[in-house]
Design a protein around this motif. Sequence first.
Motif, PDB file in Angstrom:
ATOM      1  N   MET A 142       0.843  -1.169   0.000  1.00 53.60           N
ATOM      2  CA  MET A 142       0.000   0.000   0.000  1.00 53.60           C
ATOM      3  C   MET A 142       0.895   1.241   0.000  1.00 53.60           C
ATOM      4  SD  MET A 142      -2.783   1.402   2.769  1.00 53.60           S
ATOM      5  CE  MET A 142      -1.866   0.954   4.180  1.00 53.60           C
ATOM      6  N   ALA A 143       0.622   2.161  -0.891  1.00 50.17           N
ATOM      7  CA  ALA A 143       1.370   3.414  -0.969  1.00 50.17           C
ATOM      8  C   ALA A 143       0.639   4.497  -0.192  1.00 50.17           C
ATOM      9  CB  ALA A 143       1.525   3.838  -2.416  1.00 50.17           C
ATOM     10  N   ILE A 144       1.412   5.399   0.401  1.00 48.96           N
ATOM     11  CA  ILE A 144       0.849   6.533   1.130  1.00 48.96           C
ATOM     12  C   ILE A 144       1.380   7.804   0.484  1.00 48.96           C
ATOM     13  CG2 ILE A 144       0.746   7.741   3.330  1.00 48.96           C
ATOM     14  CD1 ILE A 144       1.292   5.083   4.705  1.00 48.96           C
ATOM     15  N   PHE A 145       0.461   8.698   0.108  1.00 56.14           N
ATOM     16  CA  PHE A 145       0.830   9.997  -0.439  1.00 56.14           C
ATOM     17  C   PHE A 145       0.254  11.065   0.470  1.00 56.14           C
ATOM     18  CE2 PHE A 145       0.846   7.042  -3.952  1.00 56.14           C
ATOM     19  CZ  PHE A 145       2.095   7.282  -4.492  1.00 56.14           C
ATOM     20  N   ILE A 146       1.109  11.946   0.963  1.00 57.37           N
ATOM     21  CA  ILE A 146       0.693  12.952   1.932  1.00 57.37           C
ATOM     22  C   ILE A 146       0.837  14.336   1.324  1.00 57.37           C
ATOM     23  CG2 ILE A 146       1.230  13.957   4.183  1.00 57.37           C
ATOM     24  CD1 ILE A 146       2.090  11.126   5.021  1.00 57.37           C
ATOM     25  N   PHE A 147      -0.220  15.139   1.460  1.00 56.56           N
ATOM     26  CA  PHE A 147      -0.225  16.524   1.009  1.00 56.56           C
ATOM     27  C   PHE A 147      -0.603  17.380   2.213  1.00 56.56           C
ATOM     28  CE2 PHE A 147      -1.208  13.853  -2.562  1.00 56.56           C
ATOM     29  CZ  PHE A 147      -0.417  14.367  -3.580  1.00 56.56           C
ATOM     30  N   GLY A 148       0.034  18.522   2.374  1.00 53.96           N
ATOM     31  CA  GLY A 148      -0.321  19.363   3.499  1.00 53.96           C
ATOM     32  C   GLY A 148       0.648  20.502   3.717  1.00 53.96           C
ATOM     33  N   ASP A 149       0.608  21.034   4.932  1.00 57.25           N
ATOM     34  CA  ASP A 149       1.439  22.176   5.301  1.00 57.25           C
ATOM     35  C   ASP A 149       2.460  21.753   6.345  1.00 57.25           C
ATOM     36  OD1 ASP A 149      -0.116  21.819   7.516  1.00 57.25           O
ATOM     37  OD2 ASP A 149      -1.138  23.736   7.392  1.00 57.25           O
ATOM     38  N   SER A 150       2.845  22.657   7.240  1.00 55.28           N
ATOM     39  CA  SER A 150       3.900  22.366   8.208  1.00 55.28           C
ATOM     40  C   SER A 150       3.549  21.246   9.176  1.00 55.28           C
ATOM     41  CB  SER A 150       4.263  23.623   8.994  1.00 55.28           C
ATOM     42  OG  SER A 150       3.140  24.111   9.683  1.00 55.28           O
ATOM     43  N   THR A 151       2.269  20.968   9.362  1.00 57.86           N
ATOM     44  CA  THR A 151       1.896  19.895  10.286  1.00 57.86           C
ATOM     45  C   THR A 151       2.214  18.515   9.717  1.00 57.86           C
ATOM     46  OG1 THR A 151      -0.375  19.851   9.448  1.00 57.86           O
ATOM     47  CG2 THR A 151       0.066  21.265  11.348  1.00 57.86           C
ATOM     48  N   ALA A 152       2.466  18.435   8.418  1.00 54.29           N
ATOM     49  CA  ALA A 152       2.782  17.150   7.792  1.00 54.29           C
ATOM     50  C   ALA A 152       4.130  17.157   7.075  1.00 54.29           C
ATOM     51  CB  ALA A 152       1.678  16.770   6.804  1.00 54.29           C
ATOM     52  N   ASP A 153       4.787  18.309   7.005  1.00 55.68           N
ATOM     53  CA  ASP A 153       6.078  18.434   6.320  1.00 55.68           C
ATOM     54  C   ASP A 153       7.139  17.610   7.039  1.00 55.68           C
ATOM     55  OD1 ASP A 153       8.442  19.226   5.076  1.00 55.68           O
ATOM     56  OD2 ASP A 153       7.929  21.352   5.062  1.00 55.68           O
ATOM     57  N   VAL A 154       7.833  16.740   6.306  1.00 53.11           N
ATOM     58  CA  VAL A 154       8.890  15.916   6.899  1.00 53.11           C
ATOM     59  C   VAL A 154      10.264  16.270   6.335  1.00 53.11           C
ATOM     60  CG1 VAL A 154       7.387  13.976   7.475  1.00 53.11           C
ATOM     61  CG2 VAL A 154       8.519  14.041   5.246  1.00 53.11           C
ATOM     62  N   GLY A 155      10.369  17.431   5.728  1.00 56.15           N
ATOM     63  CA  GLY A 155      11.645  17.875   5.201  1.00 56.15           C
ATOM     64  C   GLY A 155      11.595  18.320   3.758  1.00 56.15           C
ATOM     65  N   THR A 156      10.410  18.449   3.201  1.00 64.03           N
ATOM     66  CA  THR A 156      10.270  18.905   1.815  1.00 64.03           C
ATOM     67  C   THR A 156      10.964  20.243   1.617  1.00 64.03           C
ATOM     68  OG1 THR A 156       8.181  17.734   1.569  1.00 64.03           O
ATOM     69  CG2 THR A 156       8.605  19.515   0.011  1.00 64.03           C
ATOM     70  N   ASN A 157      10.779  21.156   2.560  1.00 60.82           N
ATOM     71  CA  ASN A 157      11.344  22.494   2.404  1.00 60.82           C
ATOM     72  C   ASN A 157      12.868  22.512   2.425  1.00 60.82           C
ATOM     73  OD1 ASN A 157       8.718  23.256   2.295  1.00 60.82           O
ATOM     74  ND2 ASN A 157       8.787  24.653   4.012  1.00 60.82           N
ATOM     75  N   ASN A 158      13.493  21.471   2.917  1.00 59.24           N
ATOM     76  CA  ASN A 158      14.955  21.386   2.888  1.00 59.24           C
ATOM     77  C   ASN A 158      15.459  21.318   1.451  1.00 59.24           C
ATOM     78  OD1 ASN A 158      14.807  21.245   5.659  1.00 59.24           O
ATOM     79  ND2 ASN A 158      15.283  19.072   5.762  1.00 59.24           N
ATOM     80  N   TYR A 159      14.621  20.880   0.524  1.00 54.58           N
ATOM     81  CA  TYR A 159      15.003  20.707  -0.872  1.00 54.58           C
ATOM     82  C   TYR A 159      14.579  21.875  -1.760  1.00 54.58           C
ATOM     83  CZ  TYR A 159      16.002  16.001   0.635  1.00 54.58           C
ATOM     84  OH  TYR A 159      16.522  14.922   1.307  1.00 54.58           O
ATOM     85  N   LEU A 160      13.889  22.866  -1.187  1.00 61.47           N
ATOM     86  CA  LEU A 160      13.434  24.022  -1.959  1.00 61.47           C
ATOM     87  C   LEU A 160      14.382  25.181  -1.710  1.00 61.47           C
ATOM     88  CD1 LEU A 160       9.615  23.767  -1.177  1.00 61.47           C
ATOM     89  CD2 LEU A 160      10.804  23.010  -3.243  1.00 61.47           C
TER      90      LEU A 160
END
Length: 109
Positions: free
Chosen positions: A1-19
């Motif tokens: 089962m795949a999990i895809f998460i969309f959201g803001d800072s409450t769900a961010d696990v480091g996405t902004n480290n790559y921006l």
Amino acid sequence: MAIFIFGDSTADVGTNNYLKTCTAKANHRYNGIDFPFSKPTGRFSNGKNAADQIARLLGNYKVSPPPFLSLLEHKTTFKRSLLRGANFASAGSGVFSATGQKAFVRFQI
């Protein structure tokens, strides 16, 4: 089962480290102080966030799937990793174009 998460800072696990243009980052002290090895991971929390807990309850992961942009660093395993899931959440994201336009100010303790 795949999990895809969309959201803001409450769900961010480091996405902004790559921006490169993003000013809202949590890869510094004291974020992650309760995470294993007290490592700041980019989560806007002191440990695991809501996305981590949901993924754990679904039984597929011990923590949330990795940030989508981190998967792009490994071109040979990208497709296989993406089929397990990815986290697209980004702190400072929102529906309105004005969301996240003010500069992020980091408080020192």
